[in-house]
Motif scaffolding. Structure first.
Motif, PDB file in Angstrom:
ATOM      1  N   MET A   5     143.814  96.699  32.944  1.00 22.56           N
ATOM      2  CA  MET A   5     142.541  95.975  32.994  1.00 22.56           C
ATOM      3  C   MET A   5     141.841  96.190  34.335  1.00 22.56           C
ATOM      4  O   MET A   5     140.639  96.493  34.380  1.00 22.56           O
ATOM      5  CB  MET A   5     142.794  94.483  32.771  1.00 22.56           C
ATOM      6  N   GLU A  27     140.853  99.880  34.663  1.00 22.80           N
ATOM      7  CA  GLU A  27     140.187 100.373  33.451  1.00 22.80           C
ATOM      8  C   GLU A  27     140.804 101.682  32.967  1.00 22.80           C
ATOM      9  O   GLU A  27     140.119 102.687  32.766  1.00 22.80           O
ATOM     10  CB  GLU A  27     138.674 100.541  33.709  1.00 22.80           C
ATOM     11  N   ASP A  35     142.974  97.176  28.487  1.00 17.02           N
ATOM     12  CA  ASP A  35     142.207  95.939  28.697  1.00 17.02           C
ATOM     13  C   ASP A  35     143.098  94.703  28.802  1.00 17.02           C
ATOM     14  O   ASP A  35     142.765  93.611  28.305  1.00 17.02           O
ATOM     15  CB  ASP A  35     141.201  95.729  27.552  1.00 17.02           C
TER      16      ASP A  35
END
Length: 629
Positions: free
Chosen positions: A601, A604, A620
């Motif tokens: 997350m 990315e 994510d």
């Protein structure tokens, strides 16, 4: 096995028979056609012309034979004409009988016995025939007979003979034959050298295979293929890719199908998706069409390298699927925890008329286990017994134990083991012990461990799992006792390591690794990752460090797990948004799992981790396993 082979080993030869400067390039015994051509008769008399015509007529009859009955009739005709005494006719008779698909080695031997003073060609033919007939021992005995009769071998003798040694495998005889090769001065024959590499590789003597390869002045594509195959047979996949890279860098050869399939296997084991894609591209460029075996290998590579979508796409586009294709796809879906999809493909296979076997049922049961589909797994187990009338093997019971154990139903798993119609093996007890460790059932875990250790397999991982289970329960005296027993038995722990592919190269990281040239930059990246993780509320799960040490040291050890080192290295050397793919040799700890979810997350990135026999796809801040593994 062979008594009269001179004890003339490779090491003795290196000192007694140095390499010659003049090369002897020969053709394979497969192309030894000059011995089937009659000698040119200097006399042009009518008798000589008539004789040559009769020889050609005999050979024509031999070539027209389609079975042993026709061959025996032709043999009789040649005897009737008095042409058997012609070396040309006799050699053609022998070669056809020994090498034709419908031939007979026993009948060929009777022909050989009738030949006065058979030469190297006749013996070479018999050796090759025995190898082709899958009788390698007879091939070596034929060579022994050749030596006893005083017939000198030549460069055409040894490729087939070394193939016989490779098939047995017979290392001692192969080394003696290597000595004979030096003695005859044909050690630089490229076909003989390639055969030596193959023989040493099949006999698990990688060092000797490499030595022969390094001494070659003129390497061929077959030389590289033999050496790469030798490493593959030993499971040395990392080295396979290194050799393929070295071969490709010379830009002298176009990789053949066998090499590319081996490279696919190496990529499959190492999770090297980019290299696997390159091999796929080479196959498409070099072959007019891919057969079902190669297509199945490609599906296997993609799903085991983390690209399930590509594997499924290739599978669905296959014009001809076989049972192995379905089995590979179902097992691949199991790796990715796609239980429902695996069941759908299984039903599709049945709808296509394929009968399920033991292996495909293991695949679909494993898929249910990893996806937590307990009821579906039990129904499939019953379907196997009742609908398909298959008696469950111990592997199927193992799947059932794993199914229950992963779901936390360890008591039910133990009941399955107790009520099995066969004696449980180490795999079942190991599965139960692992489930007890995960679900912290120490009492039942001790029962599993006791039964496992009674098998006296001296597997260090069994002691480590038991020790870790005690450590989770804070039973440090039991930890010490278990570790002491490991030392007494001289068992060592295999360190955890992770492979990561970056820019088409595979890098290996070992837990607590401080020796890499990139060490400083990797640890600087780890420091940055820790700061970012703190902002997301991450706190190291020190319960995963199963050592009785201070909290600070536990946190430091957690930060140096091989998976985190590999992720840090990949973050440094790949561009933003580029996926990261990792292959581990051990089960992922829960701290690495939590950490990787957050990193996916924060940075990315899509991160795929193959955790021994299961894939985790992080994206994510979530994992495809839904925290069930």
């Amino acid at each position: 096995m062979v008594q009269s082979l001179a004890v003339f080993t490779y090491e003795m030869v290196l000192t007694q028979y140095p390499l010659h400067g003049d090369r002897m390039i020969r053709t394979s015994v497969l192309h030894q056609t000059h011995l089937l051509v009659p000698k040119e008769d200097r006399l042009n008399s009518p008798e000589s012309v008539s004789f040559r015509l009769r020889e050609q007529e005999c050979v024509s009859l031999i070539k027209q034979c389609k079975n042993m009955e026709e061959f025996k009739q032709t043999h009789c005709q040649i005897l009737k004409w008095g042409m058997f005494w012609s070396s040309f006719c006799a050699s053609n008779l022998l070669a056809t009988c020994a090498l034709a698909d419908w031939g007979s080695m026993d009948y060929a031997y009777s022909i050989l016995e009738e030949i006065d003073e058979p030469g190297s060609f006749q013996f070479n033919t018999m050796i090759r025939g025995h190898v082709q007939d899958m009788n390698p021992e007879e091939a070596i005995l034929m060579y022994n007979q050749m030596l006893d009769m005083g017939t000198e071998p030549d460069g055409y003798t040894y490729p087939s003979l070394l193939k016989a040694c490779a098939r047995l495998p017979a290392l001692e005889e192969g080394m003696q034959i290597h000595g004979h090769i030096f003695k005859l001065g044909i050690e630089e024959d490229v076909f003989v050298q390639n055969s030596l590499i193959n023989m040493y590789g099949k006999c698990k003597e990688i060092r000797r295979a490499g030595a022969v390869f390094e001494q070659m002045d003129q390497k061929t594509i077959s030389s590289w293929s033999a050496l790469i195959a030798a490493h593959a047979s030993m499971g040395m996949w990392y080295e396979c890719l290194g050799l393929f890279g070295a071969m490709s860098s010379e830009r002298c050869w176009r990789a053949e199908e066998s090499i590319l399939v081996t490279v696919l296997s190496a990529c499959t084991h190492l999770g090297a998706l980019d290299l696997g894609r390159c091999a796929h591209g080479s196959l498409l460029r070099n072959m007019s069409g891919l057969n079902v075996i190669v297509e199945t290998s490609l599906v296997d590579m993609y799903v085991k390298c983390g690209s399930l979508e590509k594997g499924l796409c290739l599978f669905q586009r296959m014009a001809n699927k076989n049972q192995l294709s379905y089995t590979v796809m179902i097992s691949g879906l199991a790796l990715h925890g796609q239980g429902q999809e695996a069941i759908r493909i299984f039903d599709e296979m049945l709808g296509e008329g394929f009968e399920p076997d033991d292996v495909v049922y293991i695949g679909v049961l494993s898929a249910c286990s990893r996806a937590g589909l307990v009821e579906e797994g039990v129904q499939l187990f019953d379907r196997m017994r009742l609908e398909h009338k298959m008696e469950p093997r111990i592997q199927h019971y193992g799947c059932l134990v794993d199914l229950r154990g992963r779901a936390g139903m360890v008591d039910e798993a133990f009941e399955i083991i107790k009520n099995m119609p066969m004696k449980p093996n180490d795999v079942l007890w190991r599965s139960l012990l692992g489930a007890c460790k995960v679900h912290q059932n120490v009492q039942l875990g001790e029962i599993a461990a006791k039964n496992l250790l009674q098998l006296n397999l001296d597997n260090s991982s069994d002691y480590i799992v038991l020790s870790n289970m005690y450590a989770q329960a804070q039973r440090w005296q039991d930890v010490a006792r278990t570790r002491t027993e490991m030392v007494r038995r001289r068992l060592t722990q295999t360190p955890g390591f992770s492979f990561v592919e970056v820019k088409r190269k595979v890098y290996k990281f070992v837990s607590q690794d401080m020796l890499r040239p990139q060490c400083d930059s990797v640890y600087e990246m780890l420091y940055q990752m820790e700061w970012q993780l703190k902002f997301e509320g991450y706190s190291p799960d020190t319960s995963q460090v199963l050592l009785d040490v201070k909290e600070e040291e536990k946190r430091e050890r957690l930060s140096r797990h091989s998976q985190k080192l590999a992720i840090a290295f990949a973050l440094i050397h790949t561009s933003q948004g580029f996926p990261i793919r990792i292959v581990r040799n051990t089960r992922m700890c829960s701290d690495c799992h939590t950490c990787t979810k957050l990193i996916s997350m924060i940075y990315e990135r899509t991160i795929s981790v193959r955790d021994r026999n299961q894939f985790h796809h992080f994206k994510d801040g979530t994992c495809s396993c839904r925290d069930y593994w």
